[in-house]
Design a protein around this motif. Structure first.
Motif, PDB file in Angstrom:
ATOM      1  N   ALA A  33       0.830  -1.201   0.000  1.00  8.99           N
ATOM      2  CA  ALA A  33       0.000   0.000   0.000  1.00  8.99           C
ATOM      3  C   ALA A  33       0.865   1.253   0.000  1.00  8.99           C
ATOM      4  CB  ALA A  33      -0.907  -0.008   1.227  1.00  8.99           C
ATOM      5  N   TYR A  34       0.487   2.200  -0.839  1.00  9.74           N
ATOM      6  CA  TYR A  34       1.183   3.486  -0.962  1.00  9.74           C
ATOM      7  C   TYR A  34       0.164   4.593  -0.729  1.00  9.74           C
ATOM      8  CZ  TYR A  34       4.969   0.828  -3.074  1.00  9.74           C
ATOM      9  OH  TYR A  34       5.988  -0.065  -3.298  1.00  9.74           O
ATOM     10  N   GLN A  35       0.620   5.686  -0.126  1.00  9.74           N
ATOM     11  CA  GLN A  35      -0.302   6.766   0.210  1.00  9.74           C
ATOM     12  C   GLN A  35       0.400   8.113   0.134  1.00  9.74           C
ATOM     13  OE1 GLN A  35      -2.946   6.042   3.566  1.00  9.74           O
ATOM     14  NE2 GLN A  35      -2.373   8.030   4.406  1.00  9.74           N
ATOM     15  N   SER A  36      -0.360   9.134  -0.262  1.00 13.72           N
ATOM     16  CA  SER A  36       0.159  10.501  -0.319  1.00 13.72           C
ATOM     17  C   SER A  36      -0.158  11.225   0.986  1.00 13.72           C
ATOM     18  CB  SER A  36      -0.482  11.265  -1.482  1.00 13.72           C
ATOM     19  OG  SER A  36      -1.840  11.585  -1.181  1.00 13.72           O
ATOM     20  N   GLU A  37       0.430  12.389   1.130  1.00 15.23           N
ATOM     21  CA  GLU A  37       0.014  13.338   2.167  1.00 15.23           C
ATOM     22  C   GLU A  37      -1.274  13.982   1.659  1.00 15.23           C
ATOM     23  OE1 GLU A  37       1.650  13.887   5.081  1.00 15.23           O
ATOM     24  OE2 GLU A  37       3.155  12.382   4.538  1.00 15.23           O
ATOM     25  N   VAL A  39      -3.422  16.416  -0.258  1.00 17.75           N
ATOM     26  CA  VAL A  39      -3.193  17.260  -1.428  1.00 17.75           C
ATOM     27  C   VAL A  39      -4.537  17.873  -1.795  1.00 17.75           C
ATOM     28  CG1 VAL A  39      -2.470  17.322  -3.842  1.00 17.75           C
ATOM     29  CG2 VAL A  39      -1.360  15.745  -2.252  1.00 17.75           C
ATOM     30  N   ASN A  40      -4.655  19.180  -1.654  1.00 13.95           N
ATOM     31  CA  ASN A  40      -5.916  19.883  -1.906  1.00 13.95           C
ATOM     32  C   ASN A  40      -7.067  19.255  -1.120  1.00 13.95           C
ATOM     33  OD1 ASN A  40      -4.651  19.868  -5.122  1.00 13.95           O
ATOM     34  ND2 ASN A  40      -4.870  21.783  -4.018  1.00 13.95           N
ATOM     35  N   GLY A  41      -6.786  18.759   0.070  1.00 15.53           N
ATOM     36  CA  GLY A  41      -7.817  18.158   0.908  1.00 15.53           C
ATOM     37  C   GLY A  41      -8.098  16.691   0.623  1.00 15.53           C
ATOM     38  N   TYR A  42      -7.353  16.082  -0.287  1.00 18.25           N
ATOM     39  CA  TYR A  42      -7.554  14.681  -0.662  1.00 18.25           C
ATOM     40  C   TYR A  42      -6.323  13.852  -0.309  1.00 18.25           C
ATOM     41  CZ  TYR A  42     -11.255  16.541  -3.701  1.00 18.25           C
ATOM     42  OH  TYR A  42     -12.363  17.177  -4.192  1.00 18.25           O
ATOM     43  N   ILE A  43      -6.532  12.563  -0.121  1.00 22.82           N
ATOM     44  CA  ILE A  43      -5.432  11.611   0.039  1.00 22.82           C
ATOM     45  C   ILE A  43      -5.547  10.598  -1.096  1.00 22.82           C
ATOM     46  CG2 ILE A  43      -4.463   9.765   1.452  1.00 22.82           C
ATOM     47  CD1 ILE A  43      -5.319  11.311   3.915  1.00 22.82           C
ATOM     48  N   VAL A  44      -4.451  10.419  -1.819  1.00 26.65           N
ATOM     49  CA  VAL A  44      -4.403   9.456  -2.924  1.00 26.65           C
ATOM     50  C   VAL A  44      -3.722   8.195  -2.405  1.00 26.65           C
ATOM     51  CG1 VAL A  44      -3.554   9.019  -5.259  1.00 26.65           C
ATOM     52  CG2 VAL A  44      -4.227  11.341  -4.586  1.00 26.65           C
ATOM     53  N   GLN A  45      -4.333   7.039  -2.704  1.00 24.48           N
ATOM     54  CA  GLN A  45      -3.784   5.763  -2.261  1.00 24.48           C
ATOM     55  C   GLN A  45      -3.744   4.803  -3.449  1.00 24.48           C
ATOM     56  OE1 GLN A  45      -7.249   6.236  -0.206  1.00 24.48           O
ATOM     57  NE2 GLN A  45      -6.471   5.652   1.795  1.00 24.48           N
ATOM     58  N   ASP A  93      13.705   4.825  -2.045  1.00 23.16           N
ATOM     59  CA  ASP A  93      13.062   4.980  -0.738  1.00 23.16           C
ATOM     60  C   ASP A  93      11.634   4.417  -0.740  1.00 23.16           C
ATOM     61  OD1 ASP A  93      11.665   6.894  -2.201  1.00 23.16           O
ATOM     62  OD2 ASP A  93      12.019   8.516  -0.783  1.00 23.16           O
ATOM     63  N   ASN A  94      11.291   3.630  -1.775  1.00 22.98           N
ATOM     64  CA  ASN A  94       9.992   2.967  -1.914  1.00 22.98           C
ATOM     65  C   ASN A  94       8.849   3.977  -2.022  1.00 22.98           C
ATOM     66  OD1 ASN A  94       8.418   0.757  -2.330  1.00 22.98           O
ATOM     67  ND2 ASN A  94       8.578  -0.053  -0.260  1.00 22.98           N
ATOM     68  N   SER A  95       9.066   5.007  -2.831  1.00 20.47           N
ATOM     69  CA  SER A  95       8.039   5.996  -3.133  1.00 20.47           C
ATOM     70  C   SER A  95       8.016   6.205  -4.645  1.00 20.47           C
ATOM     71  CB  SER A  95       8.341   7.320  -2.429  1.00 20.47           C
ATOM     72  OG  SER A  95       9.461   7.946  -3.015  1.00 20.47           O
ATOM     73  N   PHE A  96       6.961   6.841  -5.122  1.00 27.48           N
ATOM     74  CA  PHE A  96       6.876   7.191  -6.539  1.00 27.48           C
ATOM     75  C   PHE A  96       5.970   8.396  -6.689  1.00 27.48           C
ATOM     76  CE2 PHE A  96       3.640   3.951  -5.807  1.00 27.48           C
ATOM     77  CZ  PHE A  96       2.500   4.509  -6.367  1.00 27.48           C
ATOM     78  N   ASP A  97       6.045   9.042  -7.839  1.00 26.29           N
ATOM     79  CA  ASP A  97       5.217  10.207  -8.138  1.00 26.29           C
ATOM     80  C   ASP A  97       4.186   9.845  -9.189  1.00 26.29           C
ATOM     81  OD1 ASP A  97       6.718  11.789  -6.426  1.00 26.29           O
ATOM     82  OD2 ASP A  97       8.039  12.519  -8.018  1.00 26.29           O
ATOM     83  N   GLY A 106      -1.996  19.721 -11.331  1.00 25.73           N
ATOM     84  CA  GLY A 106      -1.402  18.842 -12.333  1.00 25.73           C
ATOM     85  C   GLY A 106       0.056  18.502 -12.086  1.00 25.73           C
ATOM     86  N   LYS A 107       0.580  18.892 -10.929  1.00 23.07           N
ATOM     87  CA  LYS A 107       1.978  18.594 -10.582  1.00 23.07           C
ATOM     88  C   LYS A 107       2.048  17.224  -9.919  1.00 23.07           C
ATOM     89  CE  LYS A 107       2.982  23.450  -9.841  1.00 23.07           C
ATOM     90  NZ  LYS A 107       3.116  24.468  -8.803  1.00 23.07           N
ATOM     91  N   PRO A 108       3.212  16.586  -9.954  1.00 20.59           N
ATOM     92  CA  PRO A 108       3.354  15.248  -9.358  1.00 20.59           C
ATOM     93  C   PRO A 108       3.014  15.219  -7.866  1.00 20.59           C
ATOM     94  CG  PRO A 108       5.241  15.753 -10.728  1.00 20.59           C
ATOM     95  CD  PRO A 108       4.441  17.023 -10.607  1.00 20.59           C
ATOM     96  N   ILE A 109       2.429  14.101  -7.474  1.00 26.32           N
ATOM     97  CA  ILE A 109       2.089  13.823  -6.080  1.00 26.32           C
ATOM     98  C   ILE A 109       2.897  12.601  -5.673  1.00 26.32           C
ATOM     99  CG2 ILE A 109       0.248  13.110  -4.500  1.00 26.32           C
ATOM    100  CD1 ILE A 109      -1.734  14.448  -6.526  1.00 26.32           C
ATOM    101  N   THR A 110       3.593  12.690  -4.558  1.00 27.62           N
ATOM    102  CA  THR A 110       4.422  11.578  -4.092  1.00 27.62           C
ATOM    103  C   THR A 110       3.600  10.631  -3.221  1.00 27.62           C
ATOM    104  OG1 THR A 110       6.398  12.957  -4.134  1.00 27.62           O
ATOM    105  CG2 THR A 110       6.501  10.956  -2.794  1.00 27.62           C
ATOM    106  N   LEU A 111       3.657   9.349  -3.559  1.00 25.57           N
ATOM    107  CA  LEU A 111       3.051   8.302  -2.751  1.00 25.57           C
ATOM    108  C   LEU A 111       4.166   7.499  -2.117  1.00 25.57           C
ATOM    109  CD1 LEU A 111       0.689   9.064  -4.736  1.00 25.57           C
ATOM    110  CD2 LEU A 111      -0.101   6.747  -4.415  1.00 25.57           C
ATOM    111  N   LYS A 112       4.062   7.272  -0.815  1.00 34.11           N
ATOM    112  CA  LYS A 112       5.073   6.524  -0.074  1.00 34.11           C
ATOM    113  C   LYS A 112       4.490   5.208   0.393  1.00 34.11           C
ATOM    114  CE  LYS A 112       7.342  10.698   1.537  1.00 34.11           C
ATOM    115  NZ  LYS A 112       7.732  11.503   2.694  1.00 34.11           N
ATOM    116  N   ASN A 113       5.332   4.191   0.436  1.00 31.83           N
ATOM    117  CA  ASN A 113       4.889   2.882   0.909  1.00 31.83           C
ATOM    118  C   ASN A 113       4.565   2.967   2.391  1.00 31.83           C
ATOM    119  OD1 ASN A 113       5.731   0.004   2.117  1.00 31.83           O
ATOM    120  ND2 ASN A 113       4.847  -0.203   0.078  1.00 31.83           N
ATOM    121  N   VAL A 114       3.345   2.543   2.751  1.00 27.21           N
ATOM    122  CA  VAL A 114       2.926   2.561   4.150  1.00 27.21           C
ATOM    123  C   VAL A 114       2.792   1.159   4.718  1.00 27.21           C
ATOM    124  CG1 VAL A 114       1.852   4.836   4.064  1.00 27.21           C
ATOM    125  CG2 VAL A 114       0.493   2.815   3.497  1.00 27.21           C
TER     126      VAL A 114
END
Length: 136
Positions: A33-37, A39-45, A93-97, A106-114
């Motif tokens: 599972a990967y998750q963002s911080e 972003v505009n009030g949303y979390i991307v997983q 570091d087990n993350s991706f954009d 429209g800018k990249p959002i970083t998702l990190k492995n949780v």
């Protein structure tokens, strides 16, 4: 310690550090599972299942896309969803954009492995189409 011994130790340490710098760095296994911080009030997983090379993408726990993925080369993956197709590069570091067109300007959002275990969300929501429209 004599000056000669200290000199030999310094040279040996420098040599070891140089060799370590040339060891190839490999990317971690692509799973879980990967998750963002926020972003505009949303979390991307996103969750990835290596056994069948499937993925599911969520925004605020709403399933917005699913499909399969394939590794093109070490750390580079092609994502083939029902809503979108794109490539991601898994970082050491087990993350991706990723880019979600209507989030983060429209800018990249970083998702990190949780978690190394994929997490699936089965809750039914009435507003899923609103969240899917963020991908368009």
């Amino acid at each position: 310690m004599s000056k000669k011994t200290v000199g030999v130790l310094v040279v040996a340490l420098a040599l070891i550090l140089t060799i370590i710098g040339y060891i190839p760095k490999t990317t971690p296994p692509f799973r879980g599972a990967y998750q963002s911080e926020h972003v505009n009030g949303y979390i991307v997983q996103m969750t990835f299942q290596p056994e069948d090379h499937s993925f599911v993408q969520y925004i605020d726990n709403r399933e917005v896309d699913k499909g399969t993925y394939e590794e093109i080369k070490d750390g580079l993956y092609n994502i083939n969803g029902e809503m979108q197709e794109f490539e991601i590069t898994l970082n050491r570091d087990n993350s991706f954009d990723i880019i979600v067109k209507k989030l983060n300007n429209g800018k990249p959002i970083t998702l990190k492995n949780v978690d190394a275990t994929p997490a699936y969300i089965g809750t039914e929501f009435d507003d899923v189409d609103e969240y899917k429209s963020l991908l368009e």
